[in-house]
Design a protein around this motif. Structure first.
Motif, short mmCIF file in Angstrom:
data_model
loop_
_atom_site.label_atom_id
_atom_site.label_comp_id
_atom_site.label_asym_id
_atom_site.label_seq_id
_atom_site.Cartn_x
_atom_site.Cartn_y
_atom_site.Cartn_z
N SER A 1 13.66 29.04 98.09
CA SER A 1 12.72 30.00 97.76
C SER A 1 12.61 30.48 96.25
O SER A 1 11.81 30.72 95.65
CB SER A 1 12.67 31.12 98.57
OG SER A 1 14.25 31.34 98.75
N ARG A 2 13.99 30.18 95.38
CA ARG A 2 14.04 30.65 94.21
C ARG A 2 13.02 29.94 93.27
O ARG A 2 12.96 30.36 92.02
CB ARG A 2 15.19 30.76 93.88
CG ARG A 2 16.23 29.43 93.59
CD ARG A 2 17.49 29.74 93.05
NE ARG A 2 18.55 28.78 93.50
CZ ARG A 2 18.58 27.64 93.19
NH1 ARG A 2 18.04 26.90 92.24
NH2 ARG A 2 19.68 26.66 93.73
N TYR B 1 10.13 29.59 93.52
CA TYR B 1 8.88 30.17 93.28
C TYR B 1 8.89 31.23 92.04
O TYR B 1 7.84 31.65 91.64
CB TYR B 1 8.42 31.01 94.65
CG TYR B 1 7.83 30.29 95.59
CD1 TYR B 1 6.34 29.80 95.49
CD2 TYR B 1 8.55 29.43 96.45
CE1 TYR B 1 5.69 29.08 96.41
CE2 TYR B 1 8.02 28.69 97.62
CZ TYR B 1 6.75 28.62 97.46
OH TYR B 1 6.16 27.48 98.38
N ASP B 2 10.14 31.72 91.59
CA ASP B 2 10.03 32.34 90.43
C ASP B 2 9.77 31.75 89.25
O ASP B 2 9.69 32.27 88.19
CB ASP B 2 11.39 33.05 90.61
CG ASP B 2 11.78 33.80 91.55
OD1 ASP B 2 11.08 34.28 92.36
OD2 ASP B 2 12.99 33.76 91.88
N GLU B 3 9.99 30.32 89.03
CA GLU B 3 10.13 29.66 87.78
C GLU B 3 9.34 28.54 87.93
O GLU B 3 9.55 27.70 88.82
CB GLU B 3 11.53 29.09 87.65
CG GLU B 3 12.53 29.75 86.60
CD GLU B 3 11.83 30.15 85.28
OE1 GLU B 3 11.19 29.41 84.72
OE2 GLU B 3 12.06 31.30 84.89
#
Ligand SMILES: Nc1ncnc2c1ncn2[C@@H]1O[C@H](COP(=O)(O)OP(=O)(O)OP(=O)(O)O)[C@@H](O)[C@H]1O
Ligand SMILES: [Mg+2]
Length: 761
Positions: free
Chosen positions: A599-600, A602-604
């Motif tokens: 999921s992380r 999606y931040d980058e």
């Protein structure tokens, strides 16, 4: 072996591959997609250099991604050249770094017998350093500290430079690291130890600062070749640049679409800027894939086309058609594991010419996913091996025994000292050790040396002090023996004298497994043959005891190296570990949004692209068959997560896919499509015929109302489909907040809402 075999091999290459393999002098880059024969070109070129151009093998340096690949390369070249290519350096950057450091460590202030700290040992050193500087490890996460230091090291940023840049900055964490980094390096040096990053950084430092040594290696290595170049970091880039600067005979092969180690400091620019760094480079692109079917290749091409930041290339294959890609929806991780095992069993028995378990690989994003799979494999009796996970050498009992060996080999190794000083128990308590450390620190003495005269030190309790002296005596006796005894018998006798089996037996049933592991370690030591080590030149081996060499070998064993190709078993591993490998049948499991991609991501956008490349790597490991699995729910870190199908799978054209549901879900579907279809789902559950079992929920099912879980998809007669956002209350008063796709957020009393579980997703 005959010359003709090299020309036969060249004849089997396509024209572009051949151009690359026959390239003689000057820089060259082979930039090509997965399975296009890059590794094959590299190997052939080495044989060609030796055979056709008379280059002595010892003038060649080849860098591979794993030690296993290095072994294979040696073997293949050995086969081609009719014998072991003596003197040729083939290995990972780390192994090559060690080889250089073993020769020249004294020039950097280390002894040649330096110890290599693995990730765990270095983490413990970070903790000790934090404590010694009065930083609270709870506020300054040691792993975070280590990772920031490691990032700096791989960028060749020295402690001094880091201090200058961050020592006074606003970032408190970086400021702490600015203090820890030099202290950590000093502590390693005091123990005559290096960590993994040092194995890359220190050789660069040496070559940069020592013209004599640099000249020696520049003369020695006339040709440098590097596989998987897309995953090199700055330190590795510098290493190659220093060595190849004069003659420019550097060939690198790689695939920008397979760069998956950005998180560890790999720098894609190394490969993208190769032509400008090395003017006059010959660039070869390979477009034909020899590994996979057209179906698999088309899927791979479509997936990677979604990345924006890439050079872009096409891959085609002559293998038309092929089995379509299975996409299996499963209930949860256990169901998924069953599906994988059953599928393997069925194919093992019936598949076209698939009769070996070693033809199958099961890949996953995170190590934790191996647990459910491993359980299912164990139950089924299908042989398997796991690459990674709790690694053999990381097991407690192995670390304990290795702790003794390390201390015997290097009396300055404090990490080893602290690990074994009271194991097995010999009455040396924490207070005794704390006092010893204080006294040693006050004198600037090593722990073992201080222990040898503990009764004369201030504040060390007498009983403990006597034990410390006895311990120091024991270690020094074994150090003397190590100089003259082979490592196998040495280890056997040491384990015996320490009474380790007895100590482990006392731990109960678990101790038995541990004893077996210790025996396996001893068996490995008895088999160990330093003559076969390729990290050292034969004439140099004499400078080290067999124990030193054994420890060095163990420190460099990567996970993938434990993969035993001779055993007929299914291979399970993370996608990262699968790079460069190929299998007839590949499963990629856990294809849920949030897990893969994590999921992380999606931040980058850059992280998302790296995740996608990782998926591309997974897809392109398959030769004939690819099966993608995803679960509706999965327990992660103790909590149920609901995930929809990964967008990666969705980017594969439908025409290439065969979606299906697991047998377990299928039977649920059948049940739910009985004449009672219109009844709310929870009615069926109450009747005990539903899909909700103890396996799904931790607590017994509430009889008054169905249970819903955050993230779950539900269907309402008037509002349509939606996702549960919150569940409050219990029993008759359970309320759910649902975000409906069409009508937005509603708060409903479950008792009256007549919600159905939505299977359509
Ligand atoms: N010209 C060729 N003829 C027949 N088979 C080939 C040829 N070139 C490569 N192969 C085979 O294709 C497969 C893939 O080759 P190789 O592993 O060298 O590719 P790669 O480009 O290194 O792949 P990756 O990017 O995954 O590392 C291997 O089984 C190899 O033996
Ligand atoms: Mg390869």
């Amino acid at each position: 072996m005959p010359r003709s075999s090299v020309s036969e091999l060249l004849d089997s290459l396509n024209p572009e591959q051949r151009v690359a393999a026959e390239h003689f002098e000057g820089p060259s880059l082979v930039l090509a997609g997965a399975g296009s024969g890059k590794t094959r070109v590299l190997t052939t070129r080495i044989a060609h250099l030796v055979q056709e151009h008379g280059v002595p093998p010892e003038r060649i340096l080849a860098v591979t991604f794993t030690n296993k690949a290095a072994g294979e390369m040696r073997e293949r070249i050995g086969g081609l050249l009719g014998g072991e290519p003596r003197g040729m350096w083939v290995g990972t950057f780390h192994a090559l770094g060690v080889r250089i450091l073993r020769r020249h460590a004294p020039r950097l202030g280390w002894e040649r017998t330096f110890t290599i700290f693995d990730a765990e040992q270095s983490l413990r050193q970070v903790k000790r350093t934090l404590e010694s500087l009065d930083f609270d490890p709870k506020r300054f996460n040691p792993k975070g500290v280590r990772s920031m230091m490691s990032g700096a090291k791989n960028q060749l940023v020295t402690p001094g430079q880091f201090q200058q840049e961050h020592g006074e900055g606003f970032d408190l964490f970086a400021r702490a690291v600015a203090k820890v980094y030099p202290a950590y390096q000093a502590a390693l040096k005091d123990q005559n130890a290096m960590d993994f990053d040092d194995l890359l950084v220190k050789p660069v430092e040496l070559l940069q600062n020592d013209q004599t040594v640099l000249g020696e290696y520049r003369r020695r290595f006339a040709f440098l070749l590097v596989d998987e170049y897309q995953d090199t970091n700055h330190a590795q880039f510098r290493f190659l640049q220093l060595l190849a600067a004069e003659h420019g005979n550097l060939m690198v092969v790689g695939d920008d679409d397979q760069s998956i180690y950005g998180w560890r400091g790999a720098d894609l620019r190394n490969i993208l800027d190769f032509e400008s760094t090395w003017p006059g480079s010959m660039v070869v692109r390979l477009e034909r894939n020899y590994r996979s079917t057209a179906v698999i290749l088309e899927a791979a091409n479509q997936v990677i086309a979604e990345n924006v930041n890439r050079k872009g290339k096409t891959l085609r294959t002559d293998r038309e058609g092929g089995e379509k890609i299975g996409v299996v929806e499963c209930f949860d991780e256990n169901d998924e594991a069953r599906v994988v095992v059953d599928e393997i069993k069925a194919r093992y028995q019936n598949g076209p010419a698939l009769h070996n378990y070693r033809d199958f690989a099961v890949l996953y994003r995170t190590n934790a996913q191996s647990r459910a799979l491993e359980d299912a494999f164990r139950r089924s009796g299908v042989p398997y091996q796991i690459v990674g996970g709790v690694r053999f050498y990381e097991r407690r009992e192995i670390q304990d025994v290795m702790g003794y060996l390390r201390l015997v080999s290097n009396p300055l190794d404090e990490d080893a000292f602290l690990r074994v000083v009271n194991y097995p128990r010999r009455g040396i308590g924490n207070t005794t050790v704390a006092r010893l450390r204080e006294a040693a620190a006050a004198e600037g003495a090593g722990l073992l040396e201080a222990a040898s005269r503990a009764t004369t030190l201030p504040n060390v309790p007498t009983g403990g002090a006597r034990q410390l002296e006895a311990f120091a005596e024991l270690v020094s006796t074994w150090s003397a023996r190590a100089a003259t005894t082979r490592v196998g018998p040495l280890l056997e006798a040491l384990v015996d004298e320490l009474g380790l089996y007895k100590a482990l037996e006392d731990e109960g049933p678990e101790g038995e497994d541990r004893i077996d592991n210790v025996k396996e370690l001893i068996a490995g030591a008895l088999d160990f043959n330093a003559e076969l080590l390729d990290e050292l030149d034969p004439e140099e081996i004499d400078a080290f005891s067999e124990l030193d060499l054994f420890l060095q070998r163990v420190a460099l064993v990567a996970d993938v190296d434990r993969l035993d190709g001779d055993v007929d078993s299914v291979t399970m591993m993370t996608l990262h570990n699968a790079k460069g490998l190929e299998f007839p049948v590949v499963f990629i499991t856990g294809l849920e949004d949030g897990l893969f991609p994590l999921s992380r991501a999606y931040d980058e956008p850059a992280t998302m692209e790296e995740e996608r490349r990782l998926f591309y790597v997974g897809v392109t490991r398959a030769r004939d068959t690819l099966i993608l699995c995803h679960a509706r729910q999965r327990r992660r870190a103790g909590e149920y997560m609901y995930g929809r199908l990964s967008p990666f799978a969705e980017s594969i054209p439908e025409a290439l896919l065969v979606p299906r549901v697991s047998p377990r879900l299928e039977s649920n579907h059948r049940r739910s499509s009985t004449p009672h279809r219109s009844r709310p789902r929870f009615e069926a559950e109450k009747a005990g015929s539903g899909f909700v079992s103890e396996e799904t929920f931790d607590t017994p099912i509430n009889q008054d109302a169905p249970r819903y879980v955050k993230g779950e998809r539900v269907l309402h007669a008037t509002f349509g489909s939606g996702t549960v956002k919150e569940v409050t209350g219990f029993g008759k008063d359970t309320k759910v907040t649902v975000d409906f796709d069409d009508v937005g957020r509603k708060r409903l009393l479950v008792r009256y809402a007549n919600l159905e579980k939505d299977w359509t997703m």
